[in-house]
Write an enzyme that holds these catalytic residues in place. Structure first.
Site, PDB file in Angstrom:
ATOM      1  CG  ASN A   4      -2.756   4.327   1.268  1.00  0.00           C
ATOM      2  OD1 ASN A   4      -3.866   4.532   1.756  1.00  0.00           O
ATOM      3  ND2 ASN A   4      -2.336   3.114   0.972  1.00  0.00           N
ATOM      4  CG  HIS A  32      -2.665  -0.417  -3.485  1.00  0.00           C
ATOM      5  ND1 HIS A  32      -2.768   0.900  -3.133  1.00  0.00           N
ATOM      6  CD2 HIS A  32      -2.973  -1.120  -2.366  1.00  0.00           C
ATOM      7  CE1 HIS A  32      -3.124   0.993  -1.881  1.00  0.00           C
ATOM      8  NE2 HIS A  32      -3.271  -0.221  -1.384  1.00  0.00           N
ATOM      9  CD  GLU A  46      -2.797   3.858  -5.921  1.00  0.00           C
ATOM     10  OE1 GLU A  46      -2.589   3.147  -4.900  1.00  0.00           O
ATOM     11  OE2 GLU A  46      -2.786   5.103  -5.866  1.00  0.00           O
ATOM     12  CB  SER A  98      -0.936  -0.005   1.209  1.00  0.00           C
ATOM     13  OG  SER A  98      -0.195  -0.206   2.377  1.00  0.00           O
TER      14      SER A  98
HETATM   15  N1  CAA Z   1     -17.403 -10.043  -0.153  1.00  0.00           N
HETATM   16  C1  CAA Z   1     -18.446  -9.935  -1.005  1.00  0.00           C
HETATM   17  N2  CAA Z   1     -19.350  -8.940  -0.935  1.00  0.00           N
HETATM   18  C2  CAA Z   1     -19.222  -8.028   0.044  1.00  0.00           C
HETATM   19  C3  CAA Z   1     -18.154  -8.083   0.975  1.00  0.00           C
HETATM   20  C4  CAA Z   1     -17.227  -9.160   0.850  1.00  0.00           C
HETATM   21  N3  CAA Z   1     -16.174  -9.279   1.669  1.00  0.00           N
HETATM   22  N4  CAA Z   1     -18.270  -7.029   1.824  1.00  0.00           N
HETATM   23  C5  CAA Z   1     -19.350  -6.328   1.432  1.00  0.00           C
HETATM   24  N5  CAA Z   1     -19.928  -6.931   0.359  1.00  0.00           N
HETATM   25  C6  CAA Z   1     -21.067  -6.485  -0.421  1.00  0.00           C
HETATM   26  C7  CAA Z   1     -22.385  -6.699   0.267  1.00  0.00           C
HETATM   27  O1  CAA Z   1     -22.913  -7.982  -0.001  1.00  0.00           O
HETATM   28  C8  CAA Z   1     -23.250  -5.601  -0.363  1.00  0.00           C
HETATM   29  O2  CAA Z   1     -23.702  -6.002  -1.654  1.00  0.00           O
HETATM   30  P1  CAA Z   1     -24.978  -5.297  -2.379  1.00  0.00           P
HETATM   31  O3  CAA Z   1     -24.595  -3.878  -2.641  1.00  0.00           O
HETATM   32  O4  CAA Z   1     -25.161  -6.093  -3.628  1.00  0.00           O
HETATM   33  O5  CAA Z   1     -26.086  -5.398  -1.408  1.00  0.00           O
HETATM   34  C9  CAA Z   1     -22.263  -4.461  -0.551  1.00  0.00           C
HETATM   35  O6  CAA Z   1     -20.970  -5.055  -0.566  1.00  0.00           O
HETATM   36  C10 CAA Z   1     -22.366  -3.468   0.573  1.00  0.00           C
HETATM   37  O7  CAA Z   1     -22.145  -4.159   1.809  1.00  0.00           O
HETATM   38  P2  CAA Z   1     -23.091  -3.998   3.099  1.00  0.00           P
HETATM   39  O8  CAA Z   1     -24.497  -3.720   2.683  1.00  0.00           O
HETATM   40  O9  CAA Z   1     -22.831  -5.149   4.020  1.00  0.00           O
HETATM   41  O10 CAA Z   1     -22.471  -2.789   3.894  1.00  0.00           O
HETATM   42  P3  CAA Z   1     -22.165  -1.346   3.418  1.00  0.00           P
HETATM   43  O11 CAA Z   1     -23.198  -0.815   2.511  1.00  0.00           O
HETATM   44  O12 CAA Z   1     -21.849  -0.636   4.690  1.00  0.00           O
HETATM   45  O13 CAA Z   1     -20.818  -1.488   2.571  1.00  0.00           O
HETATM   46  C11 CAA Z   1     -18.483  -1.422   2.393  1.00  0.00           C
HETATM   47  C12 CAA Z   1     -19.664  -2.040   3.122  1.00  0.00           C
HETATM   48  C13 CAA Z   1     -18.486  -1.891   0.940  1.00  0.00           C
HETATM   49  C14 CAA Z   1     -17.238  -1.934   3.097  1.00  0.00           C
HETATM   50  C15 CAA Z   1     -18.631   0.135   2.453  1.00  0.00           C
HETATM   51  O14 CAA Z   1     -18.802   0.543   3.780  1.00  0.00           O
HETATM   52  C16 CAA Z   1     -17.454   0.861   1.877  1.00  0.00           C
HETATM   53  O15 CAA Z   1     -17.325   1.020   0.669  1.00  0.00           O
HETATM   54  N6  CAA Z   1     -16.529   1.343   2.767  1.00  0.00           N
HETATM   55  C17 CAA Z   1     -15.317   2.020   2.368  1.00  0.00           C
HETATM   56  C18 CAA Z   1     -14.298   0.981   2.037  1.00  0.00           C
HETATM   57  C19 CAA Z   1     -12.996   1.588   1.639  1.00  0.00           C
HETATM   58  O16 CAA Z   1     -12.796   2.790   1.573  1.00  0.00           O
HETATM   59  N7  CAA Z   1     -12.036   0.704   1.338  1.00  0.00           N
HETATM   60  C20 CAA Z   1     -10.713   1.104   0.990  1.00  0.00           C
HETATM   61  C21 CAA Z   1      -9.863   1.020   2.210  1.00  0.00           C
HETATM   62  S1  CAA Z   1      -8.216   1.531   1.866  1.00  0.00           S
HETATM   63  C22 CAA Z   1      -7.477   0.117   1.301  1.00  0.00           C
HETATM   64  O17 CAA Z   1      -8.025  -0.947   1.265  1.00  0.00           O
HETATM   65  C23 CAA Z   1      -6.115   0.215   0.791  1.00  0.00           C
HETATM   66  C24 CAA Z   1      -5.041   0.716   1.644  1.00  0.00           C
HETATM   67  O18 CAA Z   1      -3.945   0.779   1.120  1.00  0.00           O
HETATM   68  C25 CAA Z   1      -5.172   1.136   3.025  1.00  0.00           C
END
Ligand code: CAA
Length: 285
Positions: free
Chosen positions: A191, A141, A153, A120
């Site tokens: 990041n 990424h 990325e 990352s």
């Molecule tokens: N596998 C499959 N499907 C999943 C899943 C998983 N692990 N997690 C969530 N989903 C699906 C759900 O089934 C749901 O599907 P539908 O839209 O078809 O209903 C959808 O994703 C949304 O999930 P939820 O309804 O359970 O919950 P939510 O609406 O709160 O979404 C989330 C959860 C997708 C995590 C959302 O909160 C989100 O987008 N959060 C931000 C995540 C983010 O910013 N990630 C990047 C982090 S930084 C990084 O990773 C890199 C780094 O270098 C630090």
């Protein structure tokens, strides 16, 4: 012609298991490698749960879920990566650990195999230098949760060839992702922008400007972020956030990237977010 036919993923944590899942879902024979059987068993459960969740939502059929799971093999033997067309490394963020793994992999893989790190923030150029094939080395990424987030990325190291970059962009598209090409500077784009936002949100709590809940509400309601920055920090892991701020601070030599003392203190106390049960919020189970 598909970009690659066989992928080995090293590291079966949250990111590695997600990468293996999307790789297998796109029809690629996938090997997931880790050092312990317990970790691999956990990864298998995570993948199964995710596939079942997607099938329940109708995003895939049950048969597709079963086929995807069948395409993943689990192993503790790193030499099983020898036939891979692409090796993706997703182990924890320590340059020395990554370099050691890549030296091993470089010695056992076929000469035309491509290598990608899911780091990352660590320099792709520096990790690639541990191998004899930096032109075949690239950053891929992914974002958590990998099956859901569209972005990959794609980070070009100093010596990454155009051909490698083109193949990895094609592969990311075949995985159903949207690749964005960036250059190899600290924190890349994601990041470099996200972590100072999270760090500043932590400063707001540290200085008593607002509670964690209020800071998160501002971003959810005012900027339509799905998670506020402190919920997101807990989701990513506070140790990971601190580590990335340190990479930015060292890489740019600019004090604007200094990590908030509250972030440092919480990490020292073992409050790492969701994975430890407590961060800015408390978690059960
Ligand atoms: N596998 C499959 N499907 C999943 C899943 C998983 N692990 N997690 C969530 N989903 C699906 C759900 O089934 C749901 O599907 P539908 O839209 O078809 O209903 C959808 O994703 C949304 O999930 P939820 O309804 O359970 O919950 P939510 O609406 O709160 O979404 C989330 C959860 C997708 C995590 C959302 O909160 C989100 O987008 N959060 C931000 C995540 C983010 O910013 N990630 C990047 C982090 S930084 C990084 O990773 C890199 C780094 O270098 C630090």
């Amino acid at each position: 012609m598909p970009a690659v036919e066989r992928i080995a993923v090293i590291g079966s944590g949250t990111m590695g298991s997600g990468i293996a899942q999307v790789s297998a879902a796109s029809g690629i024979e996938t090997i997931l490698i880790d050092t312990g059987k317990a970790q691999l068993e956990k990864a298998r459960n995570t993948i199964d749960t995710s596939l079942q969740r997607m099938a329940k939502k109708g995003a895939i059929t049950e048969a597709q879920g079963i086929e995807t799971a069948k395409r993943i093999s689990f192993t503790i033997d790193i030499t099983d990566a020898e036939d891979a067309d692409l090796v993706i490394e997703a182990v924890f963020e320590r340059e020395d650990v990554k370099r050691e793994i890549w030296q091993k992999v470089d010695a056992l893989c076929k000469p035309e195999a491509m290598f990608a790190s899911n780091t990352s923030s660590i320099s792709i150029t520096a990790i690639a230098a541990a191998t004899k094939r930096p032109e075949l080395f690239i950053g891929m990424h992914f974002f958590n949760p990998v099956p859901v987030m569209k972005l990959v990325e794609v980070i070009r190291g100093n010596k990454t060839s155009d051909a490698t970059c083109a193949k990895i962009v094609q592969l990311a598209k075949e995985m159903g992702k949207s690749p964005v090409e960036v250059k190899d500077y600290p924190g890349f784009v994601s990041n470099r922008v996200l972590m100072p936002l999270i760090n500043e949100a932590i400063f707001a709590v540290y200085e008593g400007v607002a509670t964690a809940e209020s800071v998160d509400e501002v971003f959810k309601l005012g900027m339509a972020h799905p998670m506020g920055p402190l919920t997101l920090a807990d989701f990513i892991g506070l140790d990971v956030c601190l580590n990335i701020m340190e990479v930015l601070q060292t890489g740019f030599g600019d004090p604007k990237y200094r990590p908030c003392p509250l972030l440092k203190q919480m990490v020292a106390a073992g409050k790492l977010g969701r994975k430890s049960g407590e961060g800015f919020y408390k978690y059960q189970g």
